[in-house]
Design an enzyme around this catalytic site. Structure first.
Site, short mmCIF file in Angstrom:
data_model
loop_
_atom_site.label_atom_id
_atom_site.label_comp_id
_atom_site.label_asym_id
_atom_site.label_seq_id
_atom_site.Cartn_x
_atom_site.Cartn_y
_atom_site.Cartn_z
N GLY A 33 0.82 -1.20 0.00
CA GLY A 33 0.00 0.00 0.00
C GLY A 33 0.85 1.24 0.00
O GLY A 33 2.05 1.19 -0.28
N ASN A 34 0.26 2.37 0.31
CA ASN A 34 1.00 3.64 0.39
C ASN A 34 0.37 4.52 1.46
O ASN A 34 -0.64 4.15 2.06
CB ASN A 34 1.04 4.33 -0.98
CG ASN A 34 -0.34 4.63 -1.51
OD1 ASN A 34 -1.09 5.40 -0.94
ND2 ASN A 34 -0.70 3.97 -2.61
#
Ligand code: CTP
Ligand code: CA
Length: 227
Positions: A33-34
């Site tokens: 993810g980020n």
């Protein structure tokens, strides 16, 4: 310019906003993810709804409440799901504002069972995701396309290159390494880049204030846009 901003709204315009980060599963309990919080995109959805647009919000996973006035919200997890949602809405859109932080890669072979820590090193093979916005740019008919570029260096140069490559009308470039900008926090520092090569550097401001300016520029561009 002032006149245009004061008199232009998004009434009767269908605006698609994407927000938040996408997640790519590695196994049933883990993902790539980020740090995207979704706040910038949700602020844009709110500002567009206030300006009178019929807003569809495609959101990566987050816990933010749907802004009042947004007529449709589609929650997605992966880049593939975001692409499917965006593509289904695109033909009917007047403008697309793509604030989402999209995962560029996904696991080539996501594990169906939890990965065990029984090796000293773990090699993950990643496959490139489709570029949702680039593909919209290739299929553009009447839509106005607005992209974002989160950079840590050579912000305006990389931003202008993305605007050209993706066939955008406007790009919101920001230096995510700068104090008071980027994914988390309530403020952002952006430069707006336009297809005619002009640039508009903005001060550090609240994300909703920036969203309001972005929406005003979109309204002005749509008003000037031949249908
Ligand atoms: N974007 C997209 N689909 C992707 C990657 C990015 O639609 N697979 C969109 C983002 O929503 C954003 C714009 O493209 O509006 C720019 O995203 P960014 O990550 O800054 O650029 P990339 O083209 O992915 O290039 P890089 O990450 O290598 O800088
Ligand atoms: Ca990227």
């Amino acid at each position: 310019e002032f006149q245009v901003c004061r008199t232009t709204t998004l009434a009767h315009k269908r605006v698609l906003v994407t927000a938040g980060g996408t997640r790519e599963p590695l196994d049933p309990v883990r993902f790539i993810g980020n740090h995207s919080s979704g706040r910038m995109g949700f602020a844009i959805a709110k500002a567009a709804a206030i300006a009178g647009a019929e807003v569809t919000l495609v959101s990566g996973i987050n816990t933010l409440p749907t802004p009042r006035g947004v007529v449709r919200r589609i929650d997605v997890m992966t880049t593939g799901e975001m692409k499917a949602a965006v593509d289904s809405v695109y033909p009917q859109c007047d403008a697309v504002i793509k604030a989402a932080a999209v995962a560029d890669y996904r696991a080539a072979h996501p594990a169906s069972e939890k990965i065990k820590k029984d090796t000293a090193t773990l090699h993950l093979e990643l496959a490139k995701n489709p570029d949702i916005l680039w593909e919209l740019g290739q299929r553009k008919t009447h839509q106005l396309l607005v992209g974002f570029a989160a950079e840590t260096t050579r912000v305006l140069e990389y931003g202008m290159a993305k605007l050209r490559k993706k066939n955008l009308d406007m790009l919101v470039a920001n230096d995510v390494s700068a104090e008071g900008a980027g994914f988390q926090g309530d403020t952002n520092i952006a430069t707006l880049l336009f297809a005619d090569g002009t640039q508009e550097a903005l001060e550090k401001m609240d994300k909703f204030a920036l969203a309001t300016i972005i929406v005003e520029r979109v309204a002005a561009l749509l008003a000037a846009h031949p249908e």
